[in-house]
Write a protein that holds these residues in place. Structure first.
Motif, PDB file in Angstrom:
ATOM      1  N   THR A   1      19.041  15.436  36.333  1.00 48.86           N
ATOM      2  CA  THR A   1      20.640  15.453  36.426  1.00 48.86           C
ATOM      3  C   THR A   1      20.879  14.742  35.290  1.00 48.86           C
ATOM      4  N   GLY A   2      22.254  14.608  35.148  1.00 50.15           N
ATOM      5  CA  GLY A   2      22.949  13.855  34.213  1.00 50.15           C
ATOM      6  C   GLY A   2      23.928  14.711  33.090  1.00 50.15           C
ATOM      7  N   GLY A   3      24.057  15.903  34.010  1.00 48.08           N
ATOM      8  CA  GLY A   3      25.208  16.710  33.077  1.00 48.08           C
ATOM      9  C   GLY A   3      26.395  16.035  32.819  1.00 48.08           C
ATOM     10  N   VAL A   4      27.002  15.295  33.627  1.00 49.85           N
ATOM     11  CA  VAL A   4      28.164  14.672  33.270  1.00 49.85           C
ATOM     12  C   VAL A   4      27.912  13.783  32.248  1.00 49.85           C
ATOM     13  N   TRP A   5      26.957  12.959  31.996  1.00 45.24           N
ATOM     14  CA  TRP A   5      26.857  12.068  30.777  1.00 45.24           C
ATOM     15  C   TRP A   5      26.683  13.033  29.420  1.00 45.24           C
ATOM     16  N   ILE A   6      26.039  14.034  29.680  1.00 44.51           N
ATOM     17  CA  ILE A   6      25.999  15.207  28.457  1.00 44.51           C
ATOM     18  C   ILE A   6      27.301  15.675  28.047  1.00 44.51           C
ATOM     19  N   ARG A   7      28.005  16.171  29.024  1.00 41.27           N
ATOM     20  CA  ARG A   7      29.497  16.706  28.620  1.00 41.27           C
ATOM     21  C   ARG A   7      30.409  15.655  27.989  1.00 41.27           C
ATOM     22  N   ARG A   8      30.259  14.388  28.632  1.00 37.23           N
ATOM     23  CA  ARG A   8      31.115  13.295  28.113  1.00 37.23           C
ATOM     24  C   ARG A   8      30.461  12.980  26.721  1.00 37.23           C
ATOM     25  N   GLY A   9      29.429  12.905  26.525  1.00 38.13           N
ATOM     26  CA  GLY A   9      28.843  12.670  25.007  1.00 38.13           C
ATOM     27  C   GLY A   9      29.156  13.852  24.023  1.00 38.13           C
ATOM     28  N   VAL A  10      28.965  14.983  24.426  1.00 37.76           N
ATOM     29  CA  VAL A  10      29.402  16.061  23.637  1.00 37.76           C
ATOM     30  C   VAL A  10      31.077  16.081  23.224  1.00 37.76           C
ATOM     31  N   ALA A  11      32.008  15.764  24.395  1.00 40.01           N
ATOM     32  CA  ALA A  11      33.120  15.690  23.887  1.00 40.01           C
ATOM     33  C   ALA A  11      33.397  14.401  23.002  1.00 40.01           C
ATOM     34  N   LEU A  12      32.859  13.469  23.294  1.00 38.10           N
ATOM     35  CA  LEU A  12      32.944  12.339  22.373  1.00 38.10           C
ATOM     36  C   LEU A  12      32.401  12.625  20.926  1.00 38.10           C
ATOM     37  N   ALA A  13      31.411  13.469  20.781  1.00 39.12           N
ATOM     38  CA  ALA A  13      30.714  13.833  19.674  1.00 39.12           C
ATOM     39  C   ALA A  13      31.686  14.618  18.875  1.00 39.12           C
ATOM     40  N   TRP A  14      32.630  15.473  19.483  1.00 41.65           N
ATOM     41  CA  TRP A  14      33.174  16.358  18.907  1.00 41.65           C
ATOM     42  C   TRP A  14      34.525  15.561  18.320  1.00 41.65           C
ATOM     43  N   LEU A  15      35.066  14.756  19.046  1.00 39.12           N
ATOM     44  CA  LEU A  15      35.962  13.987  18.581  1.00 39.12           C
ATOM     45  C   LEU A  15      35.778  12.951  17.427  1.00 39.12           C
ATOM     46  N   GLY A  16      34.581  12.508  17.332  1.00 43.97           N
ATOM     47  CA  GLY A  16      34.043  11.858  16.266  1.00 43.97           C
ATOM     48  C   GLY A  16      33.798  12.590  15.005  1.00 43.97           C
ATOM     49  N   ILE A  17      33.577  13.917  15.165  1.00 42.55           N
ATOM     50  CA  ILE A  17      33.525  14.955  13.957  1.00 42.55           C
ATOM     51  C   ILE A  17      34.702  15.153  13.799  1.00 42.55           C
ATOM     52  N   THR A  18      35.737  15.245  14.567  1.00 44.66           N
ATOM     53  CA  THR A  18      36.903  15.671  14.128  1.00 44.66           C
ATOM     54  C   THR A  18      37.784  14.869  13.685  1.00 44.66           C
ATOM     55  N   PHE A  19      37.574  13.431  13.912  1.00 39.72           N
ATOM     56  CA  PHE A  19      38.205  12.186  13.080  1.00 39.72           C
ATOM     57  C   PHE A  19      37.395  12.153  11.842  1.00 39.72           C
ATOM     58  N   ALA A  20      36.244  12.541  11.693  1.00 39.36           N
ATOM     59  CA  ALA A  20      35.569  12.314  10.433  1.00 39.36           C
ATOM     60  C   ALA A  20      36.308  13.449   9.524  1.00 39.36           C
ATOM     61  N   ILE A  21      36.499  14.668   9.773  1.00 44.39           N
ATOM     62  CA  ILE A  21      37.052  15.793   9.069  1.00 44.39           C
ATOM     63  C   ILE A  21      38.435  15.116   8.579  1.00 44.39           C
ATOM     64  N   CYS A  22      39.377  14.736   9.529  1.00 48.25           N
ATOM     65  CA  CYS A  22      40.545  14.119   9.347  1.00 48.25           C
ATOM     66  C   CYS A  22      40.568  13.027   8.331  1.00 48.25           C
ATOM     67  N   ALA A  23      39.628  12.246   8.119  1.00 50.33           N
ATOM     68  CA  ALA A  23      39.605  11.393   7.165  1.00 50.33           C
ATOM     69  C   ALA A  23      39.096  11.903   5.923  1.00 50.33           C
ATOM     70  N   LEU A  24      38.396  12.891   5.779  1.00 53.08           N
ATOM     71  CA  LEU A  24      38.080  13.406   4.584  1.00 53.08           C
ATOM     72  C   LEU A  24      39.171  14.335   4.135  1.00 53.08           C
ATOM     73  N   VAL A  25      39.942  15.023   4.908  1.00 47.24           N
ATOM     74  CA  VAL A  25      41.124  15.711   4.426  1.00 47.24           C
ATOM     75  C   VAL A  25      42.183  14.575   3.776  1.00 47.24           C
ATOM     76  N   ALA A  26      42.382  13.599   4.769  1.00 47.31           N
ATOM     77  CA  ALA A  26      43.453  12.832   4.273  1.00 47.31           C
ATOM     78  C   ALA A  26      42.942  11.962   3.022  1.00 47.31           C
ATOM     79  N   THR A  27      41.656  11.928   2.645  1.00 45.82           N
ATOM     80  CA  THR A  27      41.139  11.135   1.513  1.00 45.82           C
ATOM     81  C   THR A  27      41.407  12.201   0.424  1.00 45.82           C
TER      82      THR A  27
END
Length: 123
Positions: free
Chosen positions: A76-102
């Motif tokens: 089990t643990g599929g909910v933890w995995i889905r939430r972690g994937v969503a947070l990882a994609w948000l973190g990657i998106t924030f990093a890309i936005c920071a690179l573009v802004a810089t």
């Protein structure tokens, strides 16, 4: 296939259920790790440091989902995995936005930089 089941404080019932030799479902050990890495990626994403834990979380999530599927429902643990994937994609998106802004700020600073100015007596 039907197996006898004893309900707590109730009669013995016969119906579909688990086989007595089936293993107990356990949570995947990779699931909380994926969630933690996704959370780290989210918090460090604006600092561009979220790319590394975000990518690791996505790779680990793929392995964890593959293992959970192969276990036939006993991992089990599929909910933890889905939430972690969503947070990882948000973190990657924030990093890309920071690179573009810089990059945009650097381009504007370069465009507004004064050209070489010579003294008044130099032609």
């Amino acid at each position: 296939m039907s197996f006898p089941q004893q309900l707590p404080g109730g009669p013995l019932m016969v119906g579909p259920g688990r086989h007595p030799l089936d293993p107990e479902p356990v949570r995947s050990t990779k699931a909380p790790t994926v969630f933690a890495l996704g959370l780290i990626a989210l918090f460090t994403g604006p600092l561009v440091g979220g790319l590394v834990p975000g990518v690791i979380a996505l790779l680990l999530a793929r392995e964890a989902e593959r293992e959970a599927y192969a276990s036939g429902g006993y991992l089990t643990g599929g909910v933890w995995i889905r939430r972690g994937v969503a947070l990882a994609w948000l973190g990657i998106t924030f990093a890309i936005c920071a690179l573009v802004a810089t990059l945009v700020v650097a381009i504007f600073n370069y465009a507004n930089a004064p050209l070489q100015d010579f003294g008044p007596g130099i032609d």
